[in-house]
Scaffold this motif. Structure first.
Motif, PDB file in Angstrom:
ATOM      1  N   LYS A  93       0.996  -1.068   0.188  1.00 59.13           N
ATOM      2  CA  LYS A  93       0.129  -0.518  -0.044  1.00 59.13           C
ATOM      3  C   LYS A  93       0.810   1.338   0.091  1.00 59.13           C
ATOM      4  O   LYS A  93       1.599   1.434   0.993  1.00 59.13           O
ATOM      5  CB  LYS A  93      -0.973   0.231   0.714  1.00 59.13           C
ATOM      6  CG  LYS A  93      -1.807   0.886   1.108  1.00 59.13           C
ATOM      7  CD  LYS A  93      -2.825   1.306   2.127  1.00 59.13           C
ATOM      8  CE  LYS A  93      -4.503   1.381   2.493  1.00 59.13           C
ATOM      9  NZ  LYS A  93      -5.089   1.476   3.057  1.00 59.13           N
ATOM     10  N   PRO A  94       0.506   2.125  -1.155  1.00 59.02           N
ATOM     11  CA  PRO A  94       1.457   3.710  -1.633  1.00 59.02           C
ATOM     12  C   PRO A  94       1.763   3.961   0.566  1.00 59.02           C
ATOM     13  O   PRO A  94       0.629   4.130   1.652  1.00 59.02           O
ATOM     14  CB  PRO A  94       1.325   4.118  -1.900  1.00 59.02           C
ATOM     15  CG  PRO A  94       0.199   3.187  -2.641  1.00 59.02           C
ATOM     16  CD  PRO A  94      -0.693   2.238  -1.954  1.00 59.02           C
ATOM     17  N   PHE A  95       2.729   4.802   0.657  1.00 63.80           N
ATOM     18  CA  PHE A  95       3.188   5.000   1.853  1.00 63.80           C
ATOM     19  C   PHE A  95       2.207   6.553   2.280  1.00 63.80           C
ATOM     20  O   PHE A  95       1.181   6.258   3.253  1.00 63.80           O
ATOM     21  CB  PHE A  95       4.373   6.034   2.439  1.00 63.80           C
ATOM     22  CG  PHE A  95       5.140   6.273   3.634  1.00 63.80           C
ATOM     23  CD1 PHE A  95       4.874   6.212   4.657  1.00 63.80           C
ATOM     24  CD2 PHE A  95       5.196   7.844   3.420  1.00 63.80           C
ATOM     25  CE1 PHE A  95       5.046   6.091   6.146  1.00 63.80           C
ATOM     26  CE2 PHE A  95       5.474   8.543   4.418  1.00 63.80           C
ATOM     27  CZ  PHE A  95       5.461   7.474   5.529  1.00 63.80           C
ATOM     28  N   LEU A  96       2.167   7.038   1.365  1.00 65.83           N
ATOM     29  CA  LEU A  96       0.716   8.288   1.682  1.00 65.83           C
ATOM     30  C   LEU A  96      -0.782   7.655   2.145  1.00 65.83           C
ATOM     31  O   LEU A  96      -1.891   8.816   2.382  1.00 65.83           O
ATOM     32  CB  LEU A  96       0.883   9.139   0.486  1.00 65.83           C
ATOM     33  CG  LEU A  96       2.365  10.420   0.810  1.00 65.83           C
ATOM     34  CD1 LEU A  96       2.498  10.939  -0.763  1.00 65.83           C
ATOM     35  CD2 LEU A  96       3.295  10.774   2.339  1.00 65.83           C
ATOM     36  N   GLU A  97      -1.131   6.648   1.752  1.00 66.15           N
ATOM     37  CA  GLU A  97      -2.195   6.336   1.959  1.00 66.15           C
ATOM     38  C   GLU A  97      -2.798   4.995   3.402  1.00 66.15           C
ATOM     39  O   GLU A  97      -3.632   4.989   3.171  1.00 66.15           O
ATOM     40  CB  GLU A  97      -2.680   5.669   1.020  1.00 66.15           C
ATOM     41  CG  GLU A  97      -2.823   6.252  -0.629  1.00 66.15           C
ATOM     42  CD  GLU A  97      -2.962   4.947  -1.878  1.00 66.15           C
ATOM     43  OE1 GLU A  97      -3.415   4.316  -1.524  1.00 66.15           O
ATOM     44  OE2 GLU A  97      -3.066   5.915  -2.771  1.00 66.15           O
ATOM     45  N   GLU A  99      -3.222   3.889   6.553  1.00 65.29           N
ATOM     46  CA  GLU A  99      -3.551   4.391   8.269  1.00 65.29           C
ATOM     47  C   GLU A  99      -3.398   3.793   9.701  1.00 65.29           C
ATOM     48  O   GLU A  99      -2.860   2.995   9.431  1.00 65.29           O
ATOM     49  CB  GLU A  99      -5.786   4.310   7.513  1.00 65.29           C
ATOM     50  CG  GLU A  99      -5.891   5.255   6.142  1.00 65.29           C
ATOM     51  CD  GLU A  99      -6.757   5.111   5.893  1.00 65.29           C
ATOM     52  OE1 GLU A  99      -8.055   4.163   6.415  1.00 65.29           O
ATOM     53  OE2 GLU A  99      -7.269   5.782   5.393  1.00 65.29           O
ATOM     54  N   THR A 151       5.491   0.170   3.334  1.00 65.72           N
ATOM     55  CA  THR A 151       5.880   0.425   4.507  1.00 65.72           C
ATOM     56  C   THR A 151       5.577  -0.148   5.543  1.00 65.72           C
ATOM     57  O   THR A 151       6.259  -0.467   6.461  1.00 65.72           O
ATOM     58  CB  THR A 151       5.844   2.115   4.935  1.00 65.72           C
ATOM     59  OG1 THR A 151       4.606   2.849   4.728  1.00 65.72           O
ATOM     60  CG2 THR A 151       7.069   2.541   3.425  1.00 65.72           C
TER      61      THR A 151
END
Length: 247
Positions: A93-97, A99, A151
Motif C-alpha cells: 500500500k502506498p506510504f501516503l495512503e 492509515e 512500508t
C-alpha cells in the motif's frame, strides 16, 4: 528432530503448511496453529490426521493464544523444542495512503504475534536449557523494491529481525537459539491475495531466475531447528535476491 516438539503458527496454508508437513514427515511432534479453524482442520485432515499432531485455533496477536499453545504442547508432548513463528500478513500500500488501522493490523499480527508466542514458550525452554525459535521475516527488510510500496508490513517485519537478535543475545547463555528466515518471492496463496496472478513473472527479482517453493523454506526451517551453533542470524532463502536481479 524425531520426537521433538515443534509449534508452528500460521500452519494451515502456504509456507506454514509446508513447514508442518516437513516436520511431520520427519517424525516430530507438531502443534499446528491458525486463526482460521476451517483451514486448520482441513489441513490436519489432508495430512491424514497423524497421531503426532495436534492443533489449536487462535489469533496469535492475542497473548492468550501463545500461552494456550505452550500449555497444550507441554500437556501433550511434555517439551517445547522448537517454535516457528510463521503466522503473518503482508500486502502493499502506498506510504501516503497508509492509515492507522493498516499499521495496527501488521504490527499486531506480525510483531505482537511473534513477540507473545516467543514469550510463552521461553519459560519451558529455560527449564530445558535448550530450544530453538525461528522467525519468518523478509528479504525486503534489507533490499526494498521501489515499485512495491510496503512500508506498513515491512516495518513490522523489520522489528521481527531486530527482535531475533535481541532474544538470541538475552537467552544464548541458556542454549536457546533464535534465528530469522527471510524468504524471497515464494509460491504460495499470498501472491494471489496481493493481486499477483502470475507469481513466476517475478522470477527476475532473483539471480536464479525463478521464484522459490514453500518446501525450500521448510528445509531451511528444519536445518535451523537442528543447528546447535547458529543464533541471532537472518538466513536469506531468496535465490540471490539481495545480491542482484535478472531484468
Amino acid at each position: 528432530m524425531k520426537n521433538k516438539t515443534v509449534i508452528i503458527t500460521g500452519a494451515s496454508t502456504g509456507i506454514g503448511k509446508e513447514i508442518a508437513r516437513y516436520f511431520i514427515e520427519k517424525g516430530s511432534f507438531v502443534v499446528m496453529n491458525s486463526s482460521n479453524e476451517k483451514n486448520l482442520i482441513n489441513t490436519y485432515k489432508s495430512f491424514g490426521a497423524p497421531e503426532n499432531v495436534i492443533y489449536l485455533t487462535g489469533d496469535v496477536s492475542k497473548q492468550e493464544t501463545g500461552k494456550k499453545l505452550a500449555a497444550l504442547a507441554i500437556k501433550k508432548f511434555k517439551t517445547i523444542d522448537v517454535l516457528i513463528n510463521n503466522a503473518g500478513v503482508f500486502s502493499p500500500k502506498p506510504f501516503l495512503e497508509v492509515e492507522e488501522n493498516d499499521l495496527d493490523r501488521f504490527w499486531n499480527i506480525n510483531l505482537k504475534g511473534t513477540y507473545f508466542t516467543s514469550q510463552a514458550v521461553i519459560p519451558q525452554m529455560l527449564k530445558q536449557q535448550n530450544g530453538s525459535i525461528i522467525n519468518i521475516g523478509t528479504v525486503l527488510v534489507e533490499h526494498a523494491i521501489g515499485g512495491f510500496p510496503a512500508t506498513a508490513p515491512l516495518t513490522s517485519k523489520g522489528a521481527i529481525h531486530a527482535l531475533t537478535r535481541q532474544l538470541a543475545t538475552e537467552f544464548g547463555k541458556n542454549n536457546i537459539k533464535v534465528n530469522t528466515i527471510a524468504p524471497g518471492i515464494i509460491r504460495s496463496p499470498l501472491q494471489r491475495k496481493m493481486g499477483i496472478e502470475d507469481a513466476d513473472s517475478l522470477a527476475g527479482l532473483h539471480v536464479l531466475n525463478r521464484i522459490g517453493e514453500a518446501n525450500e523454506i521448510a528445509e531451511a526451517a528444519y536445518y535451523l531447528a537442528k543447528a546447535n551453533f547458529i543464533t541471532g542470524e537472518t538466513i536469506n532463502v531468496a535465490g540471490g535476491h539481495t545480491i542482484g536481479h535478472n531484468i
